[in-house]
Design an enzyme around this catalytic site. Structure first.
Site, PDB file in Angstrom:
ATOM      1  CG  ASP A  24      -2.147   0.848   1.058  1.00 37.63           C
ATOM      2  OD1 ASP A  24      -2.370   1.350  -0.065  1.00 37.63           O
ATOM      3  OD2 ASP A  24      -2.905   0.999   2.033  1.00 37.63           O
ATOM      4  CD  GLU A  38       0.049   5.781  -4.239  1.00 33.23           C
ATOM      5  OE1 GLU A  38      -0.851   4.959  -4.409  1.00 33.23           O
ATOM      6  OE2 GLU A  38       0.516   6.042  -3.116  1.00 33.23           O
ATOM      7  CG  ASP A  62      -7.987   4.593  -0.477  1.00 30.41           C
ATOM      8  OD1 ASP A  62      -7.913   3.351  -0.467  1.00 30.41           O
ATOM      9  OD2 ASP A  62      -7.160   5.323   0.103  1.00 30.41           O
TER      10      ASP A  62
END
Length: 812
Positions: free
Chosen positions: A407, A410, A475
């Protein structure tokens, strides 16, 4: 050849190669000389070197190098060993034609420019081509009138992105709905309606301008990075995808359990809570294959613990025993991990001592604040960072962890003045998740060569699929606006190699109260998307077992259907591993389909034979969808549809699911977990129609675990073929492959021939007559028999099939 040269000269009259120097002035780039190095062509120009490296007959990698312009390694290209491409060169006074087979690169010497040709047509041309200034570098290509451009990664903008300027910087978009130009997983690549894919092998912060600033120009620009691109071509879109993933790498076949049902939420706080959830799935009769633990496994609350990456023994006192108990039941454990190490975490000093963290400009570990606390960032571009990170993963694998959820990769926060081993943050930002996945995949494959990795991540780069990356769409808002763009997101990613892109089923972010209709619709759609993982913030349960009876009853049947369809779905996964074909496919992939379908995002093909349209609004009782041609059957009631459009009636228990005429749809018995998969009882639903005179299909099987099972001949393929004639229909069955442990020696076949109303005069299997019975009861009790179900308009045949080829004839 003359047609190619004519078109090239027409292009050359319109375009010129312009070089930007450091002062901002421009001058033309000119050819000086060329040489062959193996089968790669290197050209010396007045502005540096250009190398064209063939990947296959249809694809080429192009690398421009200018003195003083820093280069980074290729992230996009796969290091696959492949047969050399036979190339040839023709030279004239003004042109060099570099022939790869199907693809031809035509280089104009002065001013220098490259165009790409296939079947005598120019499909792509550099406009001014490569440019570089002190602050920016990139490429410019000419766009054809009416040309559509798809791709660019996760965006909610419509399928055709021409006319848009797309930021190239992986960035979280929390709670997105029906519009987003910048999200978790940007890709510097597009697929064109002219049947080429153009990918820029550059990881730096930048933009992809698809005719926004200049309507006839595609411009890639970045603040640094590698000055290179890849061109892939094909005769059709599936071939184009296959040639592109040949260049960037094929997705390895995941473990079969990856296609099962996951229990997941943000998050499970204690071992007791996880165990109770798993028991609830069993008590309610829901199949389950994996449980996903969010960040509470290493800390009691959200902030202050990231980087611990060790069990919080207060909340999880016996995780090894817990995971072993789950494995005994066929349930895998997946843990979330993040690349951030908080200064408050138990491992901060350890990470600093190991040299595992990215640096600041003074050479010290970079520290910065973000939502979870004051933190450093693991430098996955540094061998020390990879070593340190992997040692943690290895310890968890030894404890019994089966898969990884990466998670915030990026990375979610990545200050520009962060120094990595190979460059500054803005030079490598978009390749961070890619290098993280590479570390996990390569290290795990080396340490555990007989274990298929499971690596779910939300950010990467072209080629990340070769490291087994399974992306999700981030999300998403828990509302109808969040469900609406999910097909567009998955299709756009699948075009460029990411065939496992999927959503948090039910929606993740927000939602004041449970919306039963929305939740059911999302989970129904999930049956026909690559990974089945309801996941959400915990104030509304993400798991269907914790909702009302109606919700449980409807979703239970859909999840069971997902499991019954395992032979079909696992075959899609196999096809993806071989050719790159996504599991979810746009309708325009169909031969001779309407070009307007390139814009269509309300329905899609699930594999070759299903056409699915999610219900994305409240209170809908009918859905109108586009058809790509041919005849289609309603999966729920066998109604037939053809033409350009179809209107499908729905209720809360159904969504539009159509089956292609002539298709074989394989299913197996219900199971509690994919570990129990068996095709000993194999049902084939064949959709007969006069328009489908001949058709075929197959099922791929292995043990669901063996690495490279196909290449190692540890598999079985079951082939089915049907041919109609005036007197009836003939089916042929055969298998190939070396087999696998646990494969049935004989299969009890249940063949359901849909759209069939004629009482058979004779049914023969392997030369032996099969009795045709009059009653359903007699048929159900027989081991081999045929029966015409007049109510359902189906002929049902039961027979046994061992490892030998077999023919079954149905005579009128």
């Amino acid at each position: 050849m003359m047609m190619k040269l004519k078109k090239t000269l027409q292009f050359c009259a319109l375009a010129g190669a312009i070089v930007s120097n450091s002062s901002g002035a421009t001058e033309s780039r000119h050819y000086l000389e060329h040489r062959l190095e193996g089968n790669a062509l290197t050209i010396e120009t007045t502005d540096g070197e250009v190398t064209l490296t063939p990947i296959n007959d249809d694809s080429v990698a192009v690398h421009y190098r200018r003195e003083g312009v820093k280069q980074l390694p290729s992230f996009a290209l796969a290091g696959t060993r492949r047969a050399p491409v036979e190339t040839s060169i023709e030279e004239s006074a003004g042109l060099i034609t570099y022939d790869l087979g199907d693809l031809h690169a035509v280089i104009r010497k002065s001013p220098f420019a490259i165009s790409y040709h296939r079947d005598g047509e120019t499909i792509l041309s550099e406009e001014t081509g490569f440019f570089a200034t002190e602050t920016m570098r990139g490429f410019r290509f000419a766009l054809a009138e009416g040309e559509k451009l798809l791709g660019g990664g996760e965006r909610v903008l419509g399928m055709d992105r021409r006319g848009r300027r797309l930021p190239l910087y992986n960035r979280a978009h929390y709670g997105y709905t029906t519009e987003s130009e910048q999200m978790y997983f940007s890709l510097p690549a597009v697929m064109s309606s002219n049947k080429y894919i153009l990918a820029f092998d550059n990881s730096a912060t930048g933009a992809l301008d698809l005719g926004a600033s200049d309507e006839d120009v595609l411009q890639f620009e970045a603040v640094g990075g590698r000055t290179a691109y890849i061109v892939a071509t094909g005769d059709n879109y599936p071939e184009l995808v296959e040639n592109y993933v040949d260049a960037t790498g094929r997705q390895p076949l995941p473990p079969r359990w990856a296609l099962g049902n996951f229990a997941s939420r943000f998050g499970y706080h204690t071992e007791e809570e996880v165990r109770e959830t798993v028991e609830k799935f069993a008590d309610e009769g829901f199949p389950l294959d994996a449980v996903v633990l969010d960040l509470f496994w290493f800390g009691p609350d959200i902030k202050g613990h990231m980087g611990n990456l060790a069990w919080d023994r207060g909340a999880f006192p016996q995780p090894e025993e817990m995971m072993a108990d789950f494995r005994e039941r066929g349930i895998q454990t997946i843990l979330v991990t993040e690349p951030f190490v908080l200064t408050s975490s138990e491992r901060w000093d350890e990470a600093v001592a190991a040299g595992a963290l990215a640096k600041d400009l003074g050479g010290k570990p970079m520290r910065f604040d973000f939502y979870f606390g004051n933190t450093g960032l693991i430098d996955v571009f540094d061998e020390r960072g990879r070593d340190w990170f992997w040692n943690i993963y290895d310890g968890l694998l030894q404890q019994g962890v089966s898969g990884w959820w990466g998670d915030l990769g990026e990375p979610e926060v990545h200050p520009s003045d962060t120094v990595h081993a190979i460059g500054m943050a803005d030079e490598v930002h978009n390749a961070y998740g890619h290098r993280w996945a590479q570390t996990l995949f390569e290290r795990q494959s080396a340490a555990y060569p007989e274990r298929r990795p499971f690596i779910m991540m939300r950010a990467g780069f072209p080629g990340s699929q070769r490291y087994g990356m399974i992306p999700w769409t981030g999300d998403v808002a828990r509302e109808w606006g969040g469900l609406k763009p999910q097909v567009e997101l998955a299709l756009s990613m699948g075009l460029l190699g990411f065939g496992y892109t999927h959503s948090d089923l039910g929606g993740f972010a927000g939602g004041e109260e449970f919306d039963r209709e929305l939740y059911i619709r999302w989970l129904q759609y999930g049956v026909f998307q690559p990974v089945y993982r309801p996941h959400a913030q915990e104030h509304i349960a993400s798991e269907p077992v914790f909702h009302d009876r109606t919700t449980r009853d409807i979703t239970r049947e859909y999840i069971k259907l997902r499991y019954r369809l395992l032979p079909y779905n696992y075959t899609l996964a196999f096809e993806n591993s071989q050719t790159g074909m996504p599991l979810m496919r746009p309708l325009f992939f169909e031969p001779d389909s309407d070009p307007a379908l390139m814009d269509y995002k309300d329905a899609y093909l699930w594999g070759n034979d299903f056409l699915v349209a999610p219900v994305t609004g409240a209170g809908i009782d009918a859905v109108e969808l586009r058809l790509p041609g041919g005849v289609w059957f309603n999966y729920w009631n066998d109604d037939q549809h053809s033409g350009e459009k179809a209107t499908i009636d729905v209720n809360l228990e159904t969504i539009p699911v159509l089956v292609r005429a002539g298709a074989f749809i394989p299913t197996v018995d219900d199971m509690a977990t994919t570990r129990d998969y068996s095709s000993e009882n194999l049902t084939l639903d064949y959709y007969a129609h006069p328009a489908s005179i001949e058709s075929s299909g197959y099922v791929y099987e292995d043990d669901g675990l063996t690495v490279n099972a196909f290449a190692r001949d540890r598999y079985t393929r079951l082939h089915f073929k049907a041919g109609r004639s005036a007197g009836g229909i003939r089916f042929d069955f055969r298998r190939d492959g070396g087999g696998y442990p646990g494969e049935p020696q004989q299969r009890n076949m249940h063949l359901n021939i849909h759209n069939w109303s004629l009482q058979p005069s004779q049914v023969r299997a392997a030369g032996k007559e099969i009795p045709v019975l009059e009653s359903k009861r007699d048929f159900e009790q027989a081991s081999e028999a045929a029966w015409l179900d007049q109510h359902a308009n189906q002929l049902r045949v039961k027979f046994k099939w061992d490892r030998q080829a077999l023919s079954l004839d149905v005579r009128h």
